[in-house]
Write a protein that holds these residues in place. Structure first.
Motif, PDB file in Angstrom:
ATOM      1  N   HIS A  39       0.836  -1.211   0.000  1.00  0.00           N
ATOM      2  CA  HIS A  39       0.000   0.000   0.000  1.00  0.00           C
ATOM      3  C   HIS A  39       0.858   1.243   0.000  1.00  0.00           C
ATOM      4  CE1 HIS A  39      -3.523  -2.442   1.077  1.00  0.00           C
ATOM      5  NE2 HIS A  39      -2.634  -3.149   1.734  1.00  0.00           N
ATOM      6  N   ALA A  41       0.237   5.737  -0.127  1.00  0.00           N
ATOM      7  CA  ALA A  41      -0.704   6.856  -0.236  1.00  0.00           C
ATOM      8  C   ALA A  41      -0.005   8.037  -0.881  1.00  0.00           C
ATOM      9  CB  ALA A  41      -1.207   7.248   1.148  1.00  0.00           C
ATOM     10  N   GLU A  63      -1.335  -0.896  -4.137  1.00  0.00           N
ATOM     11  CA  GLU A  63      -2.618  -0.232  -3.955  1.00  0.00           C
ATOM     12  C   GLU A  63      -2.324   1.234  -3.637  1.00  0.00           C
ATOM     13  OE1 GLU A  63      -5.919  -2.473  -1.786  1.00  0.00           O
ATOM     14  OE2 GLU A  63      -5.656  -0.650  -0.597  1.00  0.00           O
ATOM     15  N   THR A  65      -3.606   4.971  -2.812  1.00  0.00           N
ATOM     16  CA  THR A  65      -4.717   5.819  -2.361  1.00  0.00           C
ATOM     17  C   THR A  65      -4.296   7.268  -2.511  1.00  0.00           C
ATOM     18  OG1 THR A  65      -5.073   4.131  -0.694  1.00  0.00           O
ATOM     19  CG2 THR A  65      -6.382   6.138  -0.505  1.00  0.00           C
ATOM     20  N   ASN A  66      -5.040   8.001  -3.311  1.00  0.00           N
ATOM     21  CA  ASN A  66      -4.702   9.405  -3.512  1.00  0.00           C
ATOM     22  C   ASN A  66      -5.469  10.263  -2.503  1.00  0.00           C
ATOM     23  OD1 ASN A  66      -4.011  11.915  -4.417  1.00  0.00           O
ATOM     24  ND2 ASN A  66      -4.778  11.648  -6.508  1.00  0.00           N
ATOM     25  N   GLN A  67      -4.771  10.785  -1.510  1.00  0.00           N
ATOM     26  CA  GLN A  67      -5.433  11.606  -0.488  1.00  0.00           C
ATOM     27  C   GLN A  67      -5.436  13.083  -0.855  1.00  0.00           C
ATOM     28  OE1 GLN A  67      -3.574  10.517   3.223  1.00  0.00           O
ATOM     29  NE2 GLN A  67      -4.280   8.404   3.067  1.00  0.00           N
ATOM     30  N   LYS A  90      -8.757   5.578  -5.443  1.00  0.00           N
ATOM     31  CA  LYS A  90      -7.855   4.481  -5.117  1.00  0.00           C
ATOM     32  C   LYS A  90      -7.706   3.599  -6.359  1.00  0.00           C
ATOM     33  CE  LYS A  90      -8.831   1.105  -1.968  1.00  0.00           C
ATOM     34  NZ  LYS A  90      -9.177   0.633  -0.625  1.00  0.00           N
ATOM     35  N   ASN A  92      -5.485   0.031  -8.132  1.00  0.00           N
ATOM     36  CA  ASN A  92      -4.555  -1.080  -7.979  1.00  0.00           C
ATOM     37  C   ASN A  92      -3.674  -1.141  -9.201  1.00  0.00           C
ATOM     38  OD1 ASN A  92      -5.444  -1.974  -5.522  1.00  0.00           O
ATOM     39  ND2 ASN A  92      -6.912  -3.420  -6.396  1.00  0.00           N
TER      40      ASN A  92
END
Lengths: 121, 288
Positions: A39, A41, A63, A65-67, A90, A92
């Motif tokens: 993972h 971010a 994976e 995750t774009n915050q 998000k 993959n």
């Protein structure tokens, strides 16, 4: 003209059938089952963490995750990746089994500040 | 500003070259400009849509929607270029010899133009969607630097249009008798390069898993992200770290288009020699 059309159709058929053959002789998504999932971010245009580790000779799924509210594009030459992740979304990213090494990836829209590494051990 | 200019410019290089080549290929054909303009407009519209639905596309098909989408539209472009080359091999010389044809000929002519318009649309859409996302990011981020970034982006776009113009002007300086030969070869390599890019997306999606090892690494000699590397990437499909599968698909596409075009040229050449013995006619037959 008739022959041209005939050749044309044979041409299309050849391309289509070779595409079909490719699809059949490879197992779709078999890949994802035994893959290592890691993972990462995107936060304030930085990868968190900036270094990921995964074992060698096994497929990897990153994976992301774009915050951030802005879109990014995860890109890597050596990992052969180029994938857009919308703001707040998000994705993959599937990566083939790799040999040991340190593989660089970055955000194509902010290459100067946003880079990370996938370390294969 | 310079950063934005460079990001946008390198995205538009490929589309710029494709548009330039297709303008040269269709030069003088009735209605060609309208088709190309339609292709560009559709590409821009498509790009905005793709950018708006980036998240939905990425999440589609169990997370491999983006790869499948890109791979598929590139495959369509390859088919269209193949079709065009074969069509040109059988009709191109007549069209070039007598620009105003009637009935059946004009109809099939516009079919071929439509195919090329699709290629233009695909090229513009693929690169345009990344630019649209980049612009969107700028707009969201806002701030005092946004204006200069947007100015840089616009300059990048202008530079991309200049690439189109240069490609077109460069090609049209070639004597008409050779132009057909040159563009046939150009389109064949363009198609092979796009096919290799297409299969890369299917590899990224995990659908094509065979031959995934890197065939060679020439990134230290000529990186395909450098300006010259990018131009070569578009023109002949140069890649500094291709997979074996990409190399195979590239070779296969070249072989298929080459064989089909040659077969058509030879067959139709016999039937039409009596009708027209122009330079273009000769060029068409010797193109392969």
């Amino acid at each position: 003209m008739e022959l041209a059309m005939k050749c044309l159709w044979t041409g299309k058929a050849t391309i289509l059938s070779s595409a079909a053959a490719l699809a059949i002789c490879t197992a779709p998504l078999a890949h994802a089952q035994d893959a290592t999932i890691v993972h990462v971010a995107l936060k304030d245009h930085r990868f968190v963490p900036a270094e990921l580790t995964a074992p060698a000779n096994k497929p990897v799924v990153i994976e992301v995750t774009n915050q951030d509210p802005t879109p990014s594009e995860l890109e890597s030459k050596t990992l052969r990746v180029e994938k857009v992740v919308a703001g707040g979304a998000k994705i993959n990213v599937q990566i083939r089994a790799l040999t040991r090494g340190r593989y660089r990836f970055f955000d194509d829209y902010h290459e100067d500040t946003t880079e990370g590494f996938l370390v294969i051990q | 500003m310079l950063g934005a200019l460079i990001i946008v410019f390198r995205e538009v290089i490929e589309a710029g070259i494709v548009v330039g080549i297709i303008m040269a290929v269709t030069r003088g054909i009735l209605g060609a400009r309208i088709w190309i303009a339609t292709g560009i407009a559709a590409g821009v519209g498509g790009a905005v849509l793709v950018a708006c639905f980036a998240e939905a596309i990425a999440n589609a098909m169990q997370g491999i929607g983006q790869e499948l989408f890109n791979g598929s539209i590139l495959a369509v472009a390859v088919l269209m270029l193949t079709w065009h080359n074969i069509w040109m091999a059988s009709h191109g010389r007549q069209m070039a010899a007598e620009m105003r044809q009637v009935g059946e000929e004009v109809k099939s002519g516009s079919r071929s133009l439509a195919a090329l318009a699709v290629v233009v649309g695909v090229a513009v859409m693929r690169e345009g969607s990344e630019i649209a996302l980049f612009f969107y990011g700028l707009a969201v981020a806002g701030g005092s630097t946004a204006a200069s970034l947007i100015l840089g982006s616009i300059l990048g776009l202008v530079a991309g249009c200049a690439i189109s113009a240069l490609t077109f002007l460069g090609l049209v300086t070639i004597a008409p008798r050779y132009l057909f030969r040159v563009t046939t070869v150009l389109i064949t390599f363009l198609a092979a390069g796009l096919a290799a890019q297409s299969v890369l997306f299917f590899q990224r999606a995990g659908i094509v898993t065979a031959l995934s090892q890197t065939a060679w690494d020439t990134s230290t000699i000529l990186s395909d992200t450098s300006l010259f590397g990018r131009v070569l990437h578009t023109l002949i499909g140069y890649s500094d770290q291709p997979s074996y599968m990409q190399v195979v698909v590239y070779g296969l596409t070249l072989a298929i288009i080459f064989t089909l075009t040659r077969a058509v040229v030879q067959t139709s050449g016999v039937n039409t020699t009596k009708r027209s013995g122009t330079h273009v006619d000769h060029a068409a037959r010797t193109a392969f």
